[in-house]
Design a protein around this motif. Structure first.
Motif, short mmCIF file in Angstrom:
data_model
loop_
_atom_site.label_atom_id
_atom_site.label_comp_id
_atom_site.label_asym_id
_atom_site.label_seq_id
_atom_site.Cartn_x
_atom_site.Cartn_y
_atom_site.Cartn_z
N ASP A 1 -7.76 4.47 10.96
CA ASP A 1 -8.81 3.66 11.57
C ASP A 1 -9.64 2.92 10.53
OD1 ASP A 1 -8.69 3.56 14.36
OD2 ASP A 1 -9.44 5.59 14.57
N PHE A 2 -9.98 3.61 9.44
CA PHE A 2 -10.86 3.00 8.44
C PHE A 2 -10.26 2.96 7.04
CE2 PHE A 2 -13.86 4.49 11.72
CZ PHE A 2 -14.50 3.29 12.00
N ILE A 3 -9.13 3.64 6.80
CA ILE A 3 -8.55 3.63 5.47
C ILE A 3 -7.09 3.20 5.54
CG2 ILE A 3 -10.17 5.30 4.54
CD1 ILE A 3 -8.20 7.46 4.83
N SER A 4 -6.61 2.67 4.44
CA SER A 4 -5.30 2.05 4.41
C SER A 4 -4.20 3.07 4.17
CB SER A 4 -5.25 1.00 3.31
OG SER A 4 -5.34 1.62 2.03
N VAL A 5 -2.96 2.64 4.39
CA VAL A 5 -1.81 3.48 4.05
C VAL A 5 -1.82 3.78 2.56
CG1 VAL A 5 0.71 3.56 3.94
CG2 VAL A 5 -0.42 2.62 5.98
N ALA A 6 -2.13 2.78 1.73
CA ALA A 6 -2.16 2.98 0.28
C ALA A 6 -3.19 4.02 -0.11
CB ALA A 6 -2.44 1.65 -0.42
N GLU A 7 -4.35 4.01 0.53
CA GLU A 7 -5.38 5.01 0.21
C GLU A 7 -4.92 6.40 0.63
OE1 GLU A 7 -9.59 2.61 0.45
OE2 GLU A 7 -8.44 2.83 2.31
N ALA B 1 -1.81 7.37 0.78
CA ALA B 1 -0.73 7.74 -0.14
C ALA B 1 -1.29 8.23 -1.48
CB ALA B 1 0.19 6.54 -0.37
N GLU B 2 -2.34 7.58 -1.95
CA GLU B 2 -2.95 8.00 -3.22
C GLU B 2 -3.54 9.41 -3.08
OE1 GLU B 2 -6.36 6.56 -6.45
OE2 GLU B 2 -6.05 5.43 -4.60
N ILE B 3 -4.21 9.67 -1.99
CA ILE B 3 -4.81 10.99 -1.78
C ILE B 3 -3.73 12.07 -1.66
CG2 ILE B 3 -6.08 12.39 -0.09
CD1 ILE B 3 -7.73 9.80 0.50
N LEU B 4 -2.65 11.77 -0.96
CA LEU B 4 -1.60 12.75 -0.71
C LEU B 4 -0.61 12.87 -1.86
CD1 LEU B 4 -0.95 11.86 3.03
CD2 LEU B 4 -2.15 13.88 2.18
N GLY B 5 -0.63 11.90 -2.77
CA GLY B 5 0.25 11.93 -3.91
C GLY B 5 1.71 11.71 -3.58
N GLN B 6 1.98 10.88 -2.58
CA GLN B 6 3.36 10.59 -2.21
C GLN B 6 3.43 9.24 -1.50
OE1 GLN B 6 4.45 12.67 1.95
NE2 GLN B 6 3.77 14.16 0.41
N SER B 7 4.61 8.66 -1.52
CA SER B 7 4.83 7.42 -0.78
C SER B 7 4.76 7.71 0.72
CB SER B 7 6.20 6.84 -1.12
OG SER B 7 6.51 5.77 -0.24
N LEU B 8 4.22 6.76 1.46
CA LEU B 8 4.18 6.87 2.92
C LEU B 8 5.02 5.78 3.56
CD1 LEU B 8 0.45 7.90 3.43
CD2 LEU B 8 2.48 9.35 3.58
N ALA B 9 6.05 5.34 2.85
CA ALA B 9 7.01 4.39 3.41
C ALA B 9 8.03 5.15 4.24
CB ALA B 9 7.70 3.63 2.29
N ASN B 10 8.73 4.44 5.12
CA ASN B 10 9.82 5.05 5.87
C ASN B 10 10.81 5.69 4.90
OD1 ASN B 10 8.84 4.12 8.39
ND2 ASN B 10 9.80 2.12 8.06
N GLU B 11 11.40 6.82 5.33
CA GLU B 11 12.21 7.60 4.39
C GLU B 11 13.24 8.41 5.14
OE1 GLU B 11 11.34 11.09 0.99
OE2 GLU B 11 9.73 10.34 2.29
#
Length: 291
Positions: free
Chosen positions: A86-92, A94-104
């Motif tokens: 809602d307020f944060i991006s996929v990139a943000e 991904a940075e917090i989780l330490g992994q890519s959030l692209a389809n896989e």
């Protein structure tokens, strides 16, 4: 045989409506212990790790949620839910989780796990339709995976792909357009073109369901902190999924327990196409006219 531990809709944060977000930390300790006991190949988070507030608050909540997953010793894979977006991006995220959030895709002992991380943001334009919008690139990616699949597929998403009925659901009985992508029929058509067995798993709708369409089982898994089916206590839902060569089993633990077993061969059979409206079917229309 692949074994996967699943949690979804943790909703860490303040209590909101029927979500007991304040219990997320305690319940996630239980999921960590569950993973240690089950010793899965991987753990999956199907999204909505937080209940959104604003950009800065959500960043802090996501960091706290990520820390809750950190003690799990098996590989952990995440998918973003709408509240994570809602307020944060996929990139943000991904940075917090330490992994890519692209389809896989992940090949695991005779199965292909499909982490379909399609856009889960709920769009709220000043004019025009509100709700989810599946990017065409995501659907094209999924179509390519399905077309080239050489072994059974287990597809994981945040938003359900079945488009199933929401009667009785606290959130979505009267708001079904927010429970699914608007082009669900097209998504199902892509999945139904598979020449291999397929099963689909998601969160988002906060209840356990199994809907079978054209031989394909679509499961939804209850939220960790939801109370509408277990009031006043949170469901504490966490699942173990076994993907065998002959059958799959899903066992959801907690106060809203659910179990299902589906033969793999059954997941490869496609059904006869549905009839058109009787009035447009020559044989049936003629018979009705005679009556």
């Amino acid at each position: 045989m692949p074994k996967i531990c699943i949690v979804t809709d943790v909703h860490h944060g303040a209590d909101t409506t029927t979500k007991k977000g304040s219990a997320a930390g305690r319940l996630m300790d239980g999921f960590v212990a569950f993973c240690a006991d089950q010793a899965p190949d991987i753990a999956l988070d199907l999204g909505d790790r937080i209940s959104d507030v604003d950009h800065d608050t959500d960043l802090a909540l996501e960091r706290e949620a990520a820390a809750m997953f950190a003690p799990i010793t098996q590989p952990v894979h995440h998918i973003c839910g709408n509240h994570d977006r809602d307020f944060i991006s996929v990139a943000e995220n991904a940075e917090i989780l330490g992994q890519s959030l692209a389809n896989e895709t992940i090949d695991l002992d005779g199965w292909t796990l499909v982490l379909f991380r399609a856009d889960a943001k709920i769009h709220r334009p000043a004019d025009g339709p509100r709700g989810f919008a599946l990017p065409e690139a995501d659907l094209v990616w999924l179509a390519g995976v399905v077309a080239t699949a050489a072994q059974p597929l287990a597809i994981f998403t945040h938003v359900p792909l079945s488009g199933h009925d929401q009667t009785g659901n606290y959130y979505f009985q009267n708001n079904p357009e927010f429970s699914r992508y608007p082009d669900t029929a097209r998504i199902r058509s892509v999945i139904e073109s598979a020449r291999v067995p397929v099963a689909c798993f998601s969160g988002h709708v906060h209840w356990n369901t199994l809907t079978t369409v054209h031989g394909i089982p679509y499961f939804t898994i209850q939220s960790l902190t939801e109370t509408f089916t277990t009031h006043p206590e949170p469901a504490g839902a966490m699942a173990v999924l076994d993907l065998g060569p002959d059958e799959i089993t899903l066992d959801v633990r907690g106060l809203d327990a659910f179990q299902a077993r589906v033969p793999v061969a059954q997941m490869a059979r496609r059904w006869v196409a549905a009839l058109p409206p009787f009035s447009r079917h020559r044989e049936i229309a003629a018979r009705l006219a005679e009556e």
